[in-house]
Design an enzyme around this catalytic site. Structure first.
Site, short mmCIF file in Angstrom:
data_model
loop_
_atom_site.label_atom_id
_atom_site.label_comp_id
_atom_site.label_asym_id
_atom_site.label_seq_id
_atom_site.Cartn_x
_atom_site.Cartn_y
_atom_site.Cartn_z
CG HIS A 6 107.61 -65.40 -101.32
ND1 HIS A 6 107.14 -64.88 -100.14
CD2 HIS A 6 108.94 -65.17 -101.31
CE1 HIS A 6 108.15 -64.37 -99.46
NE2 HIS A 6 109.25 -64.54 -100.14
P1 TYD Z 1 105.19 -60.26 -96.80
O1 TYD Z 1 105.76 -60.35 -98.17
O2 TYD Z 1 103.75 -60.60 -96.62
O3 TYD Z 1 106.06 -61.12 -95.80
P2 TYD Z 1 106.31 -62.71 -95.78
O4 TYD Z 1 107.02 -63.03 -97.05
O5 TYD Z 1 107.16 -62.95 -94.60
O6 TYD Z 1 104.98 -63.39 -95.67
O7 TYD Z 1 105.43 -58.79 -96.25
C1 TYD Z 1 104.63 -58.20 -95.26
C2 TYD Z 1 104.48 -56.69 -95.54
O8 TYD Z 1 105.74 -56.04 -95.40
C3 TYD Z 1 103.98 -56.39 -96.92
O9 TYD Z 1 103.06 -55.32 -96.81
C4 TYD Z 1 105.20 -55.92 -97.67
C5 TYD Z 1 106.05 -55.32 -96.58
N1 TYD Z 1 107.50 -55.44 -96.81
C6 TYD Z 1 108.23 -54.29 -97.06
O10 TYD Z 1 107.71 -53.17 -97.12
N2 TYD Z 1 109.59 -54.41 -97.24
C7 TYD Z 1 110.21 -55.60 -97.18
O11 TYD Z 1 111.45 -55.66 -97.33
C8 TYD Z 1 109.43 -56.79 -96.92
C9 TYD Z 1 110.08 -58.15 -96.85
C10 TYD Z 1 108.09 -56.65 -96.74
#
Ligand code: TYD
Length: 134
Positions: free
Chosen positions: A49
């Site tokens: 992303h």
């Molecule tokens: P995700 O966006 O899938 O992580 P990555 O970009 O590393 O693939 O995030 C995983 C989960 O964590 C998703 O349910 C959202 C949650 N999350 C939070 O609650 N707070 C945060 O600061 C982040 C980065 C993720």
């Protein structure tokens, strides 16, 4: 594409190493959020992303991983493997994190609170944003 890597100053003595990071001194933004990834399963690719606004610094404080940076016209792969180096990632950069070692702990310092509406998860939408901004 310019890769911006920070080399932080470890305070080493015979007890070991300590790295301290302060906003606007070591980190070029107000640190509103810290999160970290660990126990990443083999073969997993995280991220995929860009962001509308968020700036980040990634630090692999244990183990190693690779970061693919893509600005829409150029791609670069950066290895993170030292606990004293930080990779700056601007909002308008597509990023993917992969090749995590078993002991990898990837810590992220973020300029904004978590906000799903700041994410650009669609690659074509990302390309449109980059074109509009240039
Ligand atoms: P995700 O966006 O899938 O992580 P990555 O970009 O590393 O693939 O995030 C995983 C989960 O964590 C998703 O349910 C959202 C949650 N999350 C939070 O609650 N707070 C945060 O600061 C982040 C980065 C993720």
């Amino acid at each position: 594409m310019q890769v911006v890597k920070y080399m932080f100053q470890p305070h080493g003595d015979d007890r070991g190493q300590l790295v301290a990071l302060e906003e606007f001194k070591d980190i070029p933004f107000h640190i509103k959020r810290v999160y970290y990834m660990y126990d990443t399963a083999s073969g997993v690719v995280r991220g995929k992303h860009a962001h509308k606004k968020l700036e980040q610094i990634l630090i692999c404080i244990s183990g190693s991983c690779k970061i693919l940076l893509d600005n829409g016209s150029e791609k670069k792969v950066v290895n993170l493997e030292k606990p004293y180096e930080g990779l700056y990632i601007s909002n308008d950069m597509w990023r993917e994190m992969y090749d995590f070692s078993d002991d990898a702990v990837l810590m992220v310092l973020a300029s904004e609170l978590y906000d799903e509406s700041d994410y650009i998860r669609d690659y074509d939408e990302f390309l449109n944003m980059v074109r509009e901004n240039s």
